[in-house]
Scaffold this motif. Sequence first.
Motif, PDB file in Angstrom:
ATOM      1  N   LYS A 121      27.073  -4.188  -9.048  1.00 34.18           N
ATOM      2  CA  LYS A 121      27.397  -5.314  -8.170  1.00 34.18           C
ATOM      3  C   LYS A 121      28.909  -5.482  -8.036  1.00 34.18           C
ATOM      4  O   LYS A 121      29.410  -6.590  -7.942  1.00 34.18           O
ATOM      5  N   GLU A 124      33.750  -4.631  -4.573  1.00 38.49           N
ATOM      6  CA  GLU A 124      34.216  -3.738  -3.521  1.00 38.49           C
ATOM      7  C   GLU A 124      33.595  -2.370  -3.760  1.00 38.49           C
ATOM      8  O   GLU A 124      33.047  -2.101  -4.815  1.00 38.49           O
ATOM      9  N   VAL A 126      34.180   0.470  -5.066  1.00 36.77           N
ATOM     10  CA  VAL A 126      35.228   0.980  -5.945  1.00 36.77           C
ATOM     11  C   VAL A 126      35.382   2.496  -5.849  1.00 36.77           C
ATOM     12  O   VAL A 126      36.488   3.027  -5.865  1.00 36.77           O
ATOM     13  N   ILE A 129      37.506   3.297  -2.907  1.00 33.72           N
ATOM     14  CA  ILE A 129      38.889   2.856  -3.146  1.00 33.72           C
ATOM     15  C   ILE A 129      39.593   3.861  -4.048  1.00 33.72           C
ATOM     16  O   ILE A 129      40.731   4.261  -3.812  1.00 33.72           O
TER      17      ILE A 129
END
Lengths: 174, 354
Positions: A121, A124, A126, A129
Motif C-alpha cells: 500500500k 506512490e 515506488v 520512482i
Amino acid sequence: MICDECGRPATVRFVEMVDGEMRLMRLCDECASARGIGLSLAPLAGPLVSMLMGLLEEVGAEEAAELQGPVCPGCGLSYKDFRRTGKLGCADCYTSFENELRPLIRRIHGSTRHTGGIPSKAPEDVESIREVRRLKLELEKAVRHEEYERAAEFRDRIRSLESTPRKEDGDGNV
Amino acid sequence: MGTFEQMLAMPPSWLDASGPTSNVVLSTRVRLARNLNDVAFPARADRTGLERVRDRILAAASAGNYLGNALVLIMDESSKAQRQILVERHLTGQEFAEDGFGRAVIIGDREIVSAVINEEDHLRLASLRSGLQPMDAWRLVDRIDTELEQNLHYAYSSDWGYLTSCPTNVGTGMRVSVLIHLVGLVRSDRTAQILGSISKLGLSVRGFYGEKSAALGGFFQVSNQMTLGQSEDDIAYTVERVAGQLVTLELEARSELGEKGGQEIEDEVHRAYGILSSARIISSEEMMALCSSLRFGITEGFIDSVDLATVNRLLVSTQPGHLKCFDGRDPGPEQRDRMRADLIRKELASGNGV
C-alpha cells in the motif's frame, strides 16, 4: 530567560534604542521597575508603545524559533526536542526536518536512500520512482561520456515511465 | 489462543539448540519496526491514538494465518511479574514493562514469532529462531509483515523507506540480532580485538539483555547497525556471514584452549557442573558464569550427561522474574537465590533431553 542586569529570572522583555541601534533587553521585575518600565507599560497603549510591542513580539518569536529550530506541523515536535530525546514524533517529522535529518541519517547509515522492501500500500509507485532515479543517473553518465545514443535511449525510457499513469491498487485503497 | 500460563509451561523454541551452529549461537532474532501512517509515533501520540493503533493491529493480526491463533496480552491488564517475564524471554524491552497506553503483545506458538504494539514504534514484528539462521528468520517475519500490510497502512517514504520513531531504524526497520556464546574467545583474551573489528563492518555488539547489559558469561548479541541503504536480504546475509566467521574463530579458540590446557578445562567444567548440581544458593551472575562453563564443557565433549538445550533453558528460566512467578509471590533476593539453586538442581537431575 535571565535578567541582563542581575542574572535573576527575567520577566520582562523590551526593545531599547541605544545610539540609534535597537537592542533587545531582558529584565527581572525589580530591574524593570528601577528603570521605570514593566507592567505599567501596557495600560499606556499609545501608538508608539503598540509599535514597540509589535516589534517586541516579532523579535521574541524569532528568538524562540532560533532556540527551538523548526517545528513539525504534524505533531508539534520541535527539532530541538528531537535532539534531546532522539525520537521523532510522527511520519511528517521526516518531511518537516528533512534538511536537518539528511546529514544525521547519512552519518548513522552511510546512506540516505532506501533500497529495501516496499509495502503493497505504498503511497506512490515506488518501483518506477526508483527506476526513474536510476535511469537519470545512467543518463548523466552517458552524457558525461558523450555517448549520446545511449543517453537518448535513457531519456526516452524516463519519459515513458514518467508519462505512464501509476498502477491502481487492487481494492482502490491508495 | 492459549494463556500466559500455558506459554510459560513450554520453553521457547529458540532455546532448544536445534538450529545451525547451536554449539556457539543460541539464537537469531529478526525484527521489523513499523508505524501506521496516520497516528503520531507512540512517544507523541495520545491515549486515544495509541488505543486505535493497538486495536487496528490486533484486528489485522487476528485475521492472518500467522498470528491469528496467537496469545494476545493487553499490557494494562497484565501484572508487573508477567511483564518482567516478557523481558526475560526477550519478547519485549525493559522500557515496555513500564506503564504506557495502548500497549499489547502478540505471541505465537513456542514464541517463534511475536508482535509488540506501541513500544518505541507502533509495531515491532519479530521472529526468533534457534541457532544461526538470519535468512530463515527474515523470510518468516517478512511473510507475516506482508500479510499484515494487506490491512494496515504503514508510514513509508520512497526516499527513506519505513519511517520509524528513531532515525537509527529508518529504511528497512530491520534489526538482525544473533545471541552468541564466545566463551573461548573471552578466555583467550581475544574478544576486545575481534569485537572491535566487527564494529568497523557496521555491526554492533551488546550484552545478553541488550543495550545496557554487560556481556555476562561470554554471551554477546551481535546485530546490524545500519538499516537504510541495503536490502533486507543483504542485511540478513551480512550478519549471517560475520556471525559465521565469529563461530569459526570461536571454535578455533575452543580447540586451542583444549589442546593447551585440556585437563584444567576438564576439571573446571566439572567443577562448574558440580556446583550447579549441588549448591543451595546461587546468584544470577554466578548462574550465568557457571552455565557458560557448563556449555563449554558440553560442546567440547567433557560432559555428556546434560544437553545444550537444558543449559540454554536455565539461562532464562532462572532469571528473577521467572522465579517469582513459579512461586506465585515475590520471594525477595535471598529466597530467590535458593529457589534458583533448587530449580537448577532439579533440571540437571532430570538429565538430558527434557
